[in-house]
Enzyme design. Structure first.
Site, PDB file in Angstrom:
ATOM      1  CB  CYS A  66      -6.449 -38.871  39.217  1.00 46.95           C
ATOM      2  SG  CYS A  66      -6.671 -38.457  37.291  1.00 46.95           S
ATOM      3  CB  CYS A 116      -8.339 -45.707  35.590  1.00 45.51           C
ATOM      4  SG  CYS A 116      -9.694 -44.409  35.487  1.00 45.51           S
TER       5      CYS A 116
HETATM    6  N1  DGL Z   1      -9.670 -41.466  37.573  1.00 43.95           N
HETATM    7  C1  DGL Z   1      -8.736 -41.048  36.806  1.00 43.95           C
HETATM    8  C2  DGL Z   1      -7.555 -41.945  36.748  1.00 43.95           C
HETATM    9  O1  DGL Z   1      -7.199 -42.511  37.770  1.00 43.95           O
HETATM   10  C3  DGL Z   1      -9.032 -40.134  35.262  1.00 43.95           C
HETATM   11  C4  DGL Z   1      -9.896 -40.991  34.394  1.00 43.95           C
HETATM   12  C5  DGL Z   1     -10.185 -39.830  33.401  1.00 43.95           C
HETATM   13  O2  DGL Z   1     -10.480 -38.858  33.489  1.00 43.95           O
HETATM   14  O3  DGL Z   1      -9.765 -40.374  32.178  1.00 43.95           O
HETATM   15  O4  DGL Z   1      -6.749 -42.244  35.740  1.00 43.95           O
END
Ligand code: DGL
Length: 278
Positions: free
Chosen positions: A78, A189
């Site tokens: 993440c 993301c």
């Molecule tokens: N999957 C996440 C990232 O890589 C988080 C996305 C989110 O919850 O806003 O930033």
């Protein structure tokens, strides 16, 4: 950590939701003997608009839970949680291996020929020091165009990565970038690789899309090797947990990874994550 971890202990991984599964599948493919524990903090998804402080607090809570389960390494698939908490977690648990992520500006800057690179990431990722640092180190001489794709994470969480709203959000982000000569897109993301087909439809075949998942899996493998922590056992098992709705998460794991699994529920109480008895 006072006791040294065992090679047969699981690897912990967490994200706000299903995004981290795009990295998890690369880890499952590269490290098939590892047991994995994946936590989706879907009670708080999306993390992106919450800001660095709140995401740090949530990430620390999830990391604490994973440690209580005896994990030998934590990977944070993440970008937002890494931006908010990676430095703090390393400071709190010196010697414990963490693998975090940052938008892949380095390979993008190395490969672009037009010099125009698009970065799709969340507002909190853009606000963090990790992003500022990759831009400073690798962004020189390249035009970096950024977009936070508001609403896209929610569409992907709802199983609508290929839907009309996801396409609208991505067109709004990418068409102005294409007009400026974009030839490379950083998927900053971990949810966004699940919208790969939609992105490809918009940018066409000539634009390079950079998904850092295989590189993160290689980094996990390298850290395990360096610490002598590869699991020598038979095929590994992945356990999935969510602070949101286990049935909805089960449906997403089936759609996104093609795996029929039972997802266990978690709940937050006084800043701590606890298993929900089924
Ligand atoms: N999957 C996440 C990232 O890589 C988080 C996305 C989110 O919850 O806003 O930033």
């Amino acid at each position: 950590m006072t006791t040294s971890p065992s090679p047969t202990a699981p690897i912990g991984a967490f994200d706000s939701g299903v995004g981290g599964l795009s990295v998890l599948r690369a880890i499952q493919a590269q490290l098939p003997h590892e047991d994995l524990l994946y936590v989706a903090d879907q009670a708080h998804v999306p993390y992106g608009p919450r800001g660095l402080q709140e995401v740090q607090r949530l990430s620390e809570g999830v990391a604490e839970f994973l440690m209580s389960q005896g994990v030998k390494l934590i990977v944070i698939p993440c970008n937002t949680a890494s931006a908010a908490a990676l430095h703090a977690l390393r400071a709190q648990y010196p010697g414990f291996p963490f693998v975090g992520m940052e938008p892949a500006v380095k390979p993008a800057a190395e490969h672009t020929t037009t010099g125009v690179v698009g970065v799709l990431a969340t507002p909190t990722t853009f606000d963090g020091e990790l992003y500022a640092s990759v831009v400073e180190r690798f962004g020189g001489g390249v035009t970096l165009l950024q977009d936070a794709c508001p609403g896209l994470v929610a569409e992907i969480e709802a199983g609508q990565a290929d839907g009309a709203e996801a396409e609208r959000i991505l067109r709004a982000a990418l068409e102005p970038m294409l007009a400026q000569g974009l030839d490379t897109v950083v998927l900053g993301c971990t949810h966004y690789p699940f919208a790969f087909e939609t992105i490809r439809r918009i940018v066409g075949d000539e634009v390079r899309l950079i998904d850092p998942a295989p590189a993160i899996a290689r980094r996990v493998a390298a850290l395990l090797d360096a610490a002598g922590l590869r699991n020598p056992g038979p095929a590994g098992i992945t356990r999935y947990l969510t602070s949101g709705d286990p049935a909805a998460m089960q449906a997403r794991v089936a759609e996104l990874l093609g795996q029929q699994v039972t997802v266990q529920g978690l709940r937050w109480a006084a800043g701590q994550l606890q298993p929900v008895e089924n």
